[in-house]
Design a protein around this motif. Structure first.
Motif, PDB file in Angstrom:
ATOM      1  N   LYS A   1      58.200  37.863  34.758  1.00  0.00           N
ATOM      2  CA  LYS A   1      57.256  39.230  35.343  1.00  0.00           C
ATOM      3  C   LYS A   1      57.827  39.597  36.498  1.00  0.00           C
ATOM      4  CE  LYS A   1      53.246  37.910  32.520  1.00  0.00           C
ATOM      5  NZ  LYS A   1      51.935  37.779  32.632  1.00  0.00           N
ATOM      6  N   LEU A   2      58.620  38.696  37.126  1.00  0.00           N
ATOM      7  CA  LEU A   2      59.256  39.389  38.529  1.00  0.00           C
ATOM      8  C   LEU A   2      60.102  40.124  38.236  1.00  0.00           C
ATOM      9  CD1 LEU A   2      59.078  35.934  40.461  1.00  0.00           C
ATOM     10  CD2 LEU A   2      57.808  38.018  40.964  1.00  0.00           C
ATOM     11  N   GLN A   3      60.849  40.436  37.184  1.00  0.00           N
ATOM     12  CA  GLN A   3      61.754  41.213  36.843  1.00  0.00           C
ATOM     13  C   GLN A   3      61.362  42.576  36.941  1.00  0.00           C
ATOM     14  OE1 GLN A   3      65.075  40.055  36.573  1.00  0.00           O
ATOM     15  NE2 GLN A   3      64.089  38.081  36.818  1.00  0.00           N
ATOM     16  N   ASP A   4      60.179  42.967  36.464  1.00  0.00           N
ATOM     17  CA  ASP A   4      59.501  44.171  36.245  1.00  0.00           C
ATOM     18  C   ASP A   4      58.635  44.516  37.339  1.00  0.00           C
ATOM     19  OD1 ASP A   4      60.218  44.176  33.634  1.00  0.00           O
ATOM     20  OD2 ASP A   4      58.441  43.295  32.797  1.00  0.00           O
TER      21      ASP A   4
ATOM     22  N   ALA B   1      48.381  40.198  39.542  1.00  0.00           N
ATOM     23  CA  ALA B   1      49.182  39.876  38.185  1.00  0.00           C
ATOM     24  C   ALA B   1      49.136  38.376  38.074  1.00  0.00           C
ATOM     25  CB  ALA B   1      50.509  40.343  38.481  1.00  0.00           C
ATOM     26  N   THR B   2      49.296  37.680  36.903  1.00  0.00           N
ATOM     27  CA  THR B   2      49.131  36.323  36.522  1.00  0.00           C
ATOM     28  C   THR B   2      50.227  36.062  35.767  1.00  0.00           C
ATOM     29  OG1 THR B   2      47.739  36.597  34.748  1.00  0.00           O
ATOM     30  CG2 THR B   2      46.603  36.212  36.719  1.00  0.00           C
ATOM     31  N   ALA B   3      50.825  34.773  35.920  1.00  0.00           N
ATOM     32  CA  ALA B   3      51.596  33.983  35.275  1.00  0.00           C
ATOM     33  C   ALA B   3      51.136  32.614  34.714  1.00  0.00           C
ATOM     34  CB  ALA B   3      52.965  34.187  35.503  1.00  0.00           C
ATOM     35  N   LYS B   4      51.603  32.239  33.632  1.00  0.00           N
ATOM     36  CA  LYS B   4      50.969  30.707  33.079  1.00  0.00           C
ATOM     37  C   LYS B   4      51.813  29.641  33.444  1.00  0.00           C
ATOM     38  CE  LYS B   4      53.081  31.303  28.622  1.00  0.00           C
ATOM     39  NZ  LYS B   4      52.593  32.341  27.651  1.00  0.00           N
ATOM     40  N   ASP B   5      53.041  30.009  34.061  1.00  0.00           N
ATOM     41  CA  ASP B   5      54.186  28.992  34.523  1.00  0.00           C
ATOM     42  C   ASP B   5      55.382  29.630  35.266  1.00  0.00           C
ATOM     43  OD1 ASP B   5      56.025  29.541  32.605  1.00  0.00           O
ATOM     44  OD2 ASP B   5      55.177  28.180  31.100  1.00  0.00           O
ATOM     45  N   GLY B   6      56.235  28.877  35.754  1.00  0.00           N
ATOM     46  CA  GLY B   6      57.394  29.422  36.153  1.00  0.00           C
ATOM     47  C   GLY B   6      58.274  30.146  35.443  1.00  0.00           C
ATOM     48  N   LEU B   7      58.542  29.943  34.283  1.00  0.00           N
ATOM     49  CA  LEU B   7      59.210  30.989  33.575  1.00  0.00           C
ATOM     50  C   LEU B   7      58.509  32.250  33.288  1.00  0.00           C
ATOM     51  CD1 LEU B   7      61.023  28.630  30.722  1.00  0.00           C
ATOM     52  CD2 LEU B   7      61.958  29.993  32.771  1.00  0.00           C
TER      53      LEU B   7
ATOM     54  N   GLU C   1      60.464  24.527  41.389  1.00  0.00           N
ATOM     55  CA  GLU C   1      61.567  24.948  40.822  1.00  0.00           C
ATOM     56  C   GLU C   1      61.443  26.932  40.902  1.00  0.00           C
ATOM     57  OE1 GLU C   1      62.671  21.942  37.162  1.00  0.00           O
ATOM     58  OE2 GLU C   1      61.106  23.353  36.973  1.00  0.00           O
ATOM     59  N   LEU C   2      60.374  27.236  40.788  1.00  0.00           N
ATOM     60  CA  LEU C   2      60.128  28.537  40.854  1.00  0.00           C
ATOM     61  C   LEU C   2      60.399  28.927  42.125  1.00  0.00           C
ATOM     62  CD1 LEU C   2      59.744  31.391  40.048  1.00  0.00           C
ATOM     63  CD2 LEU C   2      57.198  30.773  40.256  1.00  0.00           C
ATOM     64  N   ALA C   3      59.976  28.442  43.399  1.00  0.00           N
ATOM     65  CA  ALA C   3      59.974  28.809  44.851  1.00  0.00           C
ATOM     66  C   ALA C   3      61.479  28.746  45.056  1.00  0.00           C
ATOM     67  CB  ALA C   3      59.182  27.610  45.649  1.00  0.00           C
ATOM     68  N   THR C   4      62.295  27.547  44.706  1.00  0.00           N
ATOM     69  CA  THR C   4      63.465  27.259  45.001  1.00  0.00           C
ATOM     70  C   THR C   4      64.546  28.526  44.429  1.00  0.00           C
ATOM     71  OG1 THR C   4      63.448  24.941  45.104  1.00  0.00           O
ATOM     72  CG2 THR C   4      65.492  25.963  44.566  1.00  0.00           C
ATOM     73  N   TYR C   5      64.004  29.088  43.000  1.00  0.00           N
ATOM     74  CA  TYR C   5      64.563  30.208  42.424  1.00  0.00           C
ATOM     75  C   TYR C   5      64.618  31.380  43.232  1.00  0.00           C
ATOM     76  CZ  TYR C   5      64.978  33.957  39.200  1.00  0.00           C
ATOM     77  OH  TYR C   5      65.541  35.296  38.556  1.00  0.00           O
ATOM     78  N   MET C   6      63.276  31.538  43.691  1.00  0.00           N
ATOM     79  CA  MET C   6      63.040  33.060  44.683  1.00  0.00           C
ATOM     80  C   MET C   6      63.641  32.789  45.892  1.00  0.00           C
ATOM     81  SD  MET C   6      58.775  33.356  43.691  1.00  0.00           S
ATOM     82  CE  MET C   6      58.603  34.724  44.826  1.00  0.00           C
ATOM     83  N   ARG C   7      63.872  31.760  46.463  1.00  0.00           N
ATOM     84  CA  ARG C   7      64.307  31.674  47.824  1.00  0.00           C
ATOM     85  C   ARG C   7      65.936  31.787  47.917  1.00  0.00           C
ATOM     86  NH1 ARG C   7      60.514  33.328  49.101  1.00  0.00           N
ATOM     87  NH2 ARG C   7      58.843  32.255  50.278  1.00  0.00           N
ATOM     88  N   ASN C   8      66.573  31.656  46.253  1.00  0.00           N
ATOM     89  CA  ASN C   8      67.983  31.858  46.304  1.00  0.00           C
ATOM     90  C   ASN C   8      68.375  33.363  45.430  1.00  0.00           C
ATOM     91  OD1 ASN C   8      69.179  29.406  47.012  1.00  0.00           O
ATOM     92  ND2 ASN C   8      67.899  28.612  45.419  1.00  0.00           N
ATOM     93  N   ASP C   9      67.348  34.048  45.245  1.00  0.00           N
ATOM     94  CA  ASP C   9      67.506  35.541  44.583  1.00  0.00           C
ATOM     95  C   ASP C   9      67.294  36.319  45.729  1.00  0.00           C
ATOM     96  OD1 ASP C   9      66.710  38.300  43.325  1.00  0.00           O
ATOM     97  OD2 ASP C   9      66.816  36.894  41.741  1.00  0.00           O
ATOM     98  N   ALA C  10      68.313  37.306  46.171  1.00  0.00           N
ATOM     99  CA  ALA C  10      68.143  38.165  47.052  1.00  0.00           C
ATOM    100  C   ALA C  10      67.084  39.071  47.173  1.00  0.00           C
ATOM    101  CB  ALA C  10      69.511  39.000  47.064  1.00  0.00           C
ATOM    102  N   ARG C  11      66.516  39.667  45.952  1.00  0.00           N
ATOM    103  CA  ARG C  11      65.456  40.342  45.579  1.00  0.00           C
ATOM    104  C   ARG C  11      64.048  39.804  46.067  1.00  0.00           C
ATOM    105  NH1 ARG C  11      62.329  42.307  41.690  1.00  0.00           N
ATOM    106  NH2 ARG C  11      62.766  40.637  40.249  1.00  0.00           N
TER     107      ARG C  11
END
Length: 179
Positions: free
Chosen positions: A95-98, A84-90, A117-127
């Motif tokens: 896409k990580l919601q689905d 799967a691909t994404a063009k930036d963090g947002l 920012e994306l890595a930090t967001y992911m490390r702070n999200d339990a899922r």
């Protein structure tokens, strides 16, 4: 509550979360006191859907360069990975919601939301916190590498990468995660 129009013409909603949090806390308190009979549906515990087993590991490639996304996708698909691909963090956050990939390949320098920012967001999200991240970036300095590792990135590769090295790193990280 409000919205703003971005430079590209997209509309972004702005939420003032403080009143919503206070209202939720007050509602929870009333439920605990017994002054509210029924819990609203939005507060009911979320039941996670069963995760379907994939026949191939899913790797998400997040990079603002379409060339890097295409080249990396081809390398991974030839090695029998689903991509799967994404063009930036947002875009990746949406896409990580689905779907939840088995591994994320992440660039640092991107518009809207960078790799840190994306890595930090992911490390702070339990899922999402357990999804391994390999950063692939032209920023090969020690301070960039150190910052990424402090956030919780598993591996750090410089651009341009060697295909064999990338595939070896991907296999090692996925093998370690499955144990």
């Amino acid at each position: 509550f409000g919205a703003t129009i971005m430079g590209d013409g997209s509309v972004v909603i702005i939420l003032d979360l403080a009143p919503l949090v206070r209202r939720l806390a007050a509602l929870r308190a009333r439920i605990e006191e017994g002054t509210v009979e029924k819990m609203p549906a939005f507060m009911a515990p979320v039941q996670e859907a069963p995760v379907a087993e994939r026949s191939k590991p899913l790797v998400m490639v997040v990079d603002d360069s379409i060339t890097m996304r295409k080249v990396t996708t081809r390398v991974l698909e030839r090695a029998d990975y689903e991509v799967a691909t994404a063009k930036d963090g947002l875009d990746a956050v949406e896409k990580l919601q689905d779907s939840t990939p088995d591994l994320l390949l992440l660039d640092i320098e991107m518009p809207r939301m960078d790799g840190y920012e994306l890595a930090t967001y992911m490390r702070n999200d339990a899922r999402l916190r357990r999804i391994p991240i390999i950063m692939i970036t032209s920023r090969t300095g020690e301070k960039h590498r150190q910052r990424a590792l402090e956030i919780g990135v598993e591996r750090y590769l410089g651009k341009p990468y060697q295909e064999d090295d990338l595939l070896r790193q991907v296999q090692e990280v996925l093998r370690r995660e499955r144990v």
